[in-house]
Design a protein around this motif. Sequence first.
Motif, short mmCIF file in Angstrom:
data_model
loop_
_atom_site.label_atom_id
_atom_site.label_comp_id
_atom_site.label_asym_id
_atom_site.label_seq_id
_atom_site.Cartn_x
_atom_site.Cartn_y
_atom_site.Cartn_z
N LEU A 87 70.08 112.75 37.05
CA LEU A 87 70.30 113.66 35.92
C LEU A 87 69.41 113.29 34.73
CD1 LEU A 87 74.19 114.03 36.07
CD2 LEU A 87 72.46 115.68 36.82
N GLN A 88 69.21 112.00 34.53
CA GLN A 88 68.33 111.57 33.44
C GLN A 88 66.90 112.01 33.72
OE1 GLN A 88 69.43 110.05 30.60
NE2 GLN A 88 67.35 110.35 29.85
N SER A 89 66.49 111.94 34.98
CA SER A 89 65.14 112.40 35.35
C SER A 89 65.01 113.91 35.10
CB SER A 89 64.88 112.08 36.82
OG SER A 89 63.61 112.53 37.22
N ILE A 90 66.06 114.67 35.43
CA ILE A 90 66.04 116.12 35.16
C ILE A 90 65.95 116.36 33.66
CG2 ILE A 90 67.46 118.21 35.25
CD1 ILE A 90 68.54 117.17 37.93
N ALA A 112 59.50 123.64 38.10
CA ALA A 112 60.58 124.24 38.88
C ALA A 112 60.71 123.54 40.24
CB ALA A 112 60.33 125.73 39.08
N GLN A 113 59.57 123.25 40.86
CA GLN A 113 59.62 122.56 42.15
C GLN A 113 60.16 121.14 41.99
OE1 GLN A 113 59.21 124.04 45.01
NE2 GLN A 113 58.65 125.96 43.99
N ASP A 114 59.78 120.47 40.91
CA ASP A 114 60.31 119.12 40.63
C ASP A 114 61.83 119.17 40.45
OD1 ASP A 114 57.81 118.05 40.78
OD2 ASP A 114 57.49 117.91 38.60
N LEU A 115 62.31 120.19 39.72
CA LEU A 115 63.75 120.32 39.51
C LEU A 115 64.47 120.56 40.83
CD1 LEU A 115 63.84 122.47 36.25
CD2 LEU A 115 64.56 120.09 36.49
N ARG A 116 63.87 121.33 41.71
CA ARG A 116 64.52 121.59 43.01
C ARG A 116 64.51 120.35 43.89
NH1 ARG A 116 62.56 127.26 42.55
NH2 ARG A 116 64.48 128.47 42.21
N ALA A 117 63.49 119.51 43.73
CA ALA A 117 63.50 118.24 44.47
C ALA A 117 64.62 117.33 43.96
CB ALA A 117 62.14 117.54 44.32
N ILE A 293 71.06 123.51 37.33
CA ILE A 293 69.69 123.12 37.72
C ILE A 293 68.95 124.29 38.35
CG2 ILE A 293 68.33 121.59 39.20
CD1 ILE A 293 70.73 119.60 39.00
N GLU A 294 69.60 124.99 39.26
CA GLU A 294 68.94 126.10 39.95
C GLU A 294 68.62 127.24 38.99
OE1 GLU A 294 67.19 128.71 42.39
OE2 GLU A 294 67.59 126.57 42.79
N SER A 295 69.51 127.52 38.04
CA SER A 295 69.27 128.64 37.13
C SER A 295 68.06 128.39 36.26
CB SER A 295 70.51 128.89 36.27
OG SER A 295 70.80 127.76 35.47
N ILE A 296 67.88 127.18 35.78
CA ILE A 296 66.72 126.92 34.92
C ILE A 296 65.44 126.83 35.75
CG2 ILE A 296 66.83 124.39 34.89
CD1 ILE A 296 65.98 126.80 31.98
N ALA A 297 65.55 126.36 37.02
CA ALA A 297 64.37 126.34 37.89
C ALA A 297 63.91 127.77 38.16
CB ALA A 297 64.69 125.62 39.19
N ALA A 298 64.87 128.66 38.41
CA ALA A 298 64.52 130.06 38.65
C ALA A 298 63.91 130.70 37.41
CB ALA A 298 65.76 130.83 39.09
#
Length: 404
Positions: A87-90, A112-117, A293-298
């Motif tokens: 979570l800190q990395s996110i 976005a790809q980093d967040l999904r990883a 996480i998914e909503s902000i990546a999208a």
Amino acid sequence: MRISSAMIHDHGSGSIVDAQSRLYKLQEQLSTGRRVNSPQDDPIAAAAAMRVTDTIARNDQFLINQAAAKNTLAFAEGVVGDIGGVLQSIRERLIQAGNLGTLTANDRETLAQDLRAEYDQLLSLANARDSAGNFLFSGSKETTQSFNDAPGGAVVYNGDQSRRTVQVSASRALAVSENGAELFQRVRTGNGTFLTGAASTNAGTGVIDLGTVVDSSALTNDTYRVVFNVVGTTTTYDIVDVTTATTLSAGNAYTSGAAIQVAGMQVAIEGAPANGDTFSLQPSPNQSLFVSIESIAAALQGTPNEPDEMARLTTLMGTALGNIDQGIEKALVVRAQFGSALHELDVMGESSESQQVALRTELSGLVDIDYAKAISDFARTQQALEAARNSYARVMEKSLFDLI
């Protein structure tokens, strides 16, 4: 009293048998190291020893349970620490994305790809198992996989709402896990008290921050709306209590970045809102970390080109950052709970060990022999037996015919 030969024989043989019995009993005590080997040896001591032995057995089981609980808690504490790290990395990536104006579409796609990883890593940790192969975050359904992934971050929780416990003492059942719904899904949004947001139809460049609580006693749990009116170069705003459909104030002069207060809450809106733009303040609902996480990546994968689109995305980024901060706080609380439980087990273990030493000392006093006394008694009884045998032999050699 007439003394017959039979009486002399019975008395002599009885003395030998009694001495042999005492000698055998002493031999048994010396070989076992115990004074009480059966209830008939000392009924009172045997009954007390049984009670103490039962207590020792229960405490031994509690010590085993404490060790198992400590292993589970230590592992779980480490996993929750890893969750906090993800979570800190996110959070760092969201801060990196904070200045959207300098990011290209490719930059946003990479983020976005980093967040999904990170999402995938978080889901893997949410399905972590302990050393026994049980799922850590499924509540009492420890053999059931905690989560299944689903589109849009709508991860499905398969466990229950309880926490696994271990009986670590006669009066203490210690929680050694946290259910996944509590850790990953029941996470407050926004600043943890209220959530701010911008309407999707906003046409201006206004951006609202997360806000703060300035007077907790004034909080009402209502939903409020800040509505902007732009006439020429003059911008004002109204504050409406949506819950009660009441306009609290109207025609308030707007200054970009200036504090706006309502019902114990304070927010700041920067930029140039357009006529009819609205911003909301509502009690913080719970939301899954996976959805956040998914909503902000999208949103990052979108293609905001206009200033109003960029403003709405900026508000979403700020909200996502607040959501992740609440997730980090939840992980810290759970980790602190595990740490506190580990400390409690350390203290309890020392107490249990001391109690076992005291109980074994008490048991020894009840049933164990005094070797010095037992050896002395054995030697004395052995001598008495030998004397009885010799006396019996000499007596039996005599008869009345020897005197005729």
